[in-house]
Design an enzyme around this catalytic site. Structure first.
Site, PDB file in Angstrom:
ATOM      1  N   GLN A 102      12.345  -7.298 -39.445  1.00 14.73           N
ATOM      2  CA  GLN A 102      12.773  -7.954 -38.184  1.00 14.73           C
ATOM      3  C   GLN A 102      12.591  -9.395 -39.353  1.00 14.73           C
ATOM      4  O   GLN A 102      11.382  -9.590 -39.838  1.00 14.73           O
ATOM      5  CB  GLN A 102      12.154  -8.326 -37.491  1.00 14.73           C
ATOM      6  CG  GLN A 102      12.488  -9.092 -35.948  1.00 14.73           C
ATOM      7  CD  GLN A 102      11.781  -9.155 -35.085  1.00 14.73           C
ATOM      8  OE1 GLN A 102      11.068 -10.141 -35.426  1.00 14.73           O
ATOM      9  NE2 GLN A 102      12.483  -9.006 -34.141  1.00 14.73           N
ATOM     10  N   TYR A 181      11.670 -19.254 -32.101  1.00 11.39           N
ATOM     11  CA  TYR A 181      12.348 -19.612 -33.481  1.00 11.39           C
ATOM     12  C   TYR A 181      13.110 -19.685 -33.926  1.00 11.39           C
ATOM     13  O   TYR A 181      14.307 -20.345 -33.549  1.00 11.39           O
ATOM     14  CB  TYR A 181      11.847 -18.142 -34.434  1.00 11.39           C
ATOM     15  CG  TYR A 181      10.066 -17.978 -33.671  1.00 11.39           C
ATOM     16  CD1 TYR A 181       8.854 -18.019 -33.863  1.00 11.39           C
ATOM     17  CD2 TYR A 181       9.852 -16.443 -33.279  1.00 11.39           C
ATOM     18  CE1 TYR A 181       7.695 -18.138 -33.277  1.00 11.39           C
ATOM     19  CE2 TYR A 181       9.373 -16.338 -32.531  1.00 11.39           C
ATOM     20  CZ  TYR A 181       7.861 -16.776 -32.882  1.00 11.39           C
ATOM     21  OH  TYR A 181       5.874 -16.188 -32.443  1.00 11.39           O
ATOM     22  N   ARG A 228      19.023  -9.890 -32.971  1.00  6.95           N
ATOM     23  CA  ARG A 228      17.989 -10.315 -30.856  1.00  6.95           C
ATOM     24  C   ARG A 228      18.016 -12.024 -30.878  1.00  6.95           C
ATOM     25  O   ARG A 228      17.467 -12.699 -31.177  1.00  6.95           O
ATOM     26  CB  ARG A 228      16.005 -10.538 -31.621  1.00  6.95           C
ATOM     27  CG  ARG A 228      15.557  -9.496 -29.928  1.00  6.95           C
ATOM     28  CD  ARG A 228      13.812  -9.341 -30.700  1.00  6.95           C
ATOM     29  NE  ARG A 228      13.474  -9.002 -29.346  1.00  6.95           N
ATOM     30  CZ  ARG A 228      12.303  -8.764 -29.171  1.00  6.95           C
ATOM     31  NH1 ARG A 228      11.438  -9.122 -29.827  1.00  6.95           N
ATOM     32  NH2 ARG A 228      11.565  -7.812 -27.854  1.00  6.95           N
ATOM     33  N   GLY A 318       7.733  -2.784 -26.563  1.00  5.62           N
ATOM     34  CA  GLY A 318       6.812  -2.755 -26.819  1.00  5.62           C
ATOM     35  C   GLY A 318       5.206  -2.703 -27.147  1.00  5.62           C
ATOM     36  O   GLY A 318       4.868  -1.980 -27.808  1.00  5.62           O
ATOM     37  N   ARG A 319       4.316  -3.366 -26.193  1.00  5.06           N
ATOM     38  CA  ARG A 319       3.164  -2.559 -26.138  1.00  5.06           C
ATOM     39  C   ARG A 319       2.653  -1.209 -25.709  1.00  5.06           C
ATOM     40  O   ARG A 319       1.331  -0.747 -26.507  1.00  5.06           O
ATOM     41  CB  ARG A 319       2.513  -3.054 -24.693  1.00  5.06           C
ATOM     42  CG  ARG A 319       2.177  -5.299 -25.690  1.00  5.06           C
ATOM     43  CD  ARG A 319       2.080  -5.844 -24.207  1.00  5.06           C
ATOM     44  NE  ARG A 319       1.062  -7.095 -24.788  1.00  5.06           N
ATOM     45  CZ  ARG A 319       2.224  -8.451 -24.686  1.00  5.06           C
ATOM     46  NH1 ARG A 319       3.578  -7.911 -24.733  1.00  5.06           N
ATOM     47  NH2 ARG A 319       1.753  -9.391 -25.337  1.00  5.06           N
TER      48      ARG A 319
END
Length: 360
Positions: A102, A181, A228, A318-319
């Site tokens: 990424q 971002y 993304r 993710g987690r």
């Protein structure tokens, strides 16, 4: 009408890859690189442990010094960084996995104490909030507005980073246009207040993201490129006030590129999600939740299966993958899940990073 997958465990083709299942390990910052942004040997262990995912997407990786937002995050712009990543991709491939890098330019989400440079953005608009720095949390600072020539240079940085990622052995790259971002900052009207060709109208605000995607696809092939997005998620002080208009326009402009995938962090507004699924004819990866600090007890599996029925092609976790290297097998047999150890979430050694047990 497209065929609806039965489960997470069906194979699927994404770009030039045949994936054995429809689970994706989402990008998660872990801050284990050295001061020069070189991936550490422990990162090879960490990612290889999770090679049973259909596809791994690495933590955000800066394409330049200026693009770094946080301490100890990896880069992909020097020979040493490429060599460090090569150890990671070799380990993942040896374990039977597939891995995308990424590429993330943090833009205004940064601090001079991280790399000695003032953060940059589409406009000189400071984001409200704080950021972790080498000396602890500090307020975000006002960024410097990018010039047109600097915007063009950053497009080239992304394409160079993609070439280096392929050199490092990655199967592809994912462009991070989410979570507030730089690419996302150009999309959102509260962070992009430009009046030139890269601001103002929807077409102006999507231009930078489209140019980055075109450049990267031209550099390494569109079937190695994902994107993304996180529409209408107010992370890092982003306000997508026209998401239902902007994101269909963005995806419409990207459709001719035939990218490998679009990776959607599901919006709270279901109308936004529905419009994105309708606008994107290609492979759609969905991250159905962004629970913090803990995911649900099932790591989001029930939500995942609902999204598959709604038309998602793959689901990212993710987690769940953070604490369970063998998450796919645990899902397959309905096995128990490891809890997250908060020690070592960001930076540190083996604890909370490579020491999570597998069922075996």
């Amino acid at each position: 009408m497209k065929e609806i997958p039965v489960s997470l465990f069906e194979p699927i083709r994404v770009g030039r890859l045949d994936l054995p299942n429809r689970t994706v390990m989402a990008a998660m910052t872990r801050s284990r690189a050295d001061q020069e942004g070189v991936p550490s040997p422990s990162m090879a262990t960490y990612y290889a442990q999770r090679a049973s995912a259909g596809l791994i997407i690495t933590e955000g990786t800066q394409p330049s010094v200026q693009g770094q937002g946080y301490p100890w995050t990896p880069g992909i712009y020097t020979d040493a960084q490429v060599a460090g990543w090569r150890a990671v991709t070799d380990a993942v491939h040896a374990a039977g996995g597939r891995i995308f890098n990424q590429i993330q330019h943090s833009g205004r989400v940064g601090h001079p104490s991280v790399h000695g440079l003032r953060p940059v953005g589409p406009s000189a608009v400071r984001a409200n909030g704080q950021i972790f720095t080498p000396t602890g949390p500090q307020d975000l600072v006002e960024p410097r507005e990018l010039t047109i020539s600097e915007i063009h240079a950053i497009v080239e940085e992304f394409s160079n980073a993609a070439r280096r990622a392929v050199e490092a052995g990655f199967d592809g790259v994912e462009l991070h246009s989410a979570m507030g971002y730089l690419l996302h900052q150009f999309l959102a009207p509260n962070s992009n207040q430009r009046s030139d060709a890269y601001g103002g109208s929807v077409q102006g605000r999507i231009r930078f993201v489209v140019e980055v995607a075109e450049a990267v696809a031209g550099a390494i092939g569109s079937d190695r490129v994902g994107l993304r997005i996180s529409p209408a998620k107010p992370i890092n002080d982003i306000a997508d006030t026209d998401a239902t208009e902007l994101y269909p326009a963005l995806l419409g402009a990207l459709t001719p590129l035939d990218l490998a995938h679009v990776h959607l962090v599901a919006a709270d507004d279901e109308d936004v999600n529905d419009k994105i699924r309708a606008a994107w004819p290609g492979i759609l990866v969905v991250n159905p939740l962004n629970a913090f600090p803990e995911p649900p007890a099932d790591a989001g599996r029930a939500n995942a299966e609902q999204w598959l029925r709604r038309g998602a092609d793959l689901i990212s976790f993710g987690r769940g993958f953070l604490a369970n290297p063998d998450l796919v097998e645990r899902f397959r047999i309905n096995g128990p899940l490891n809890p997250i150890n908060p020690e070592g979430l960001y930076g540190g050694g083996r604890t909370g990073y490579t020491d999570y047990p597998t069922l075996g």
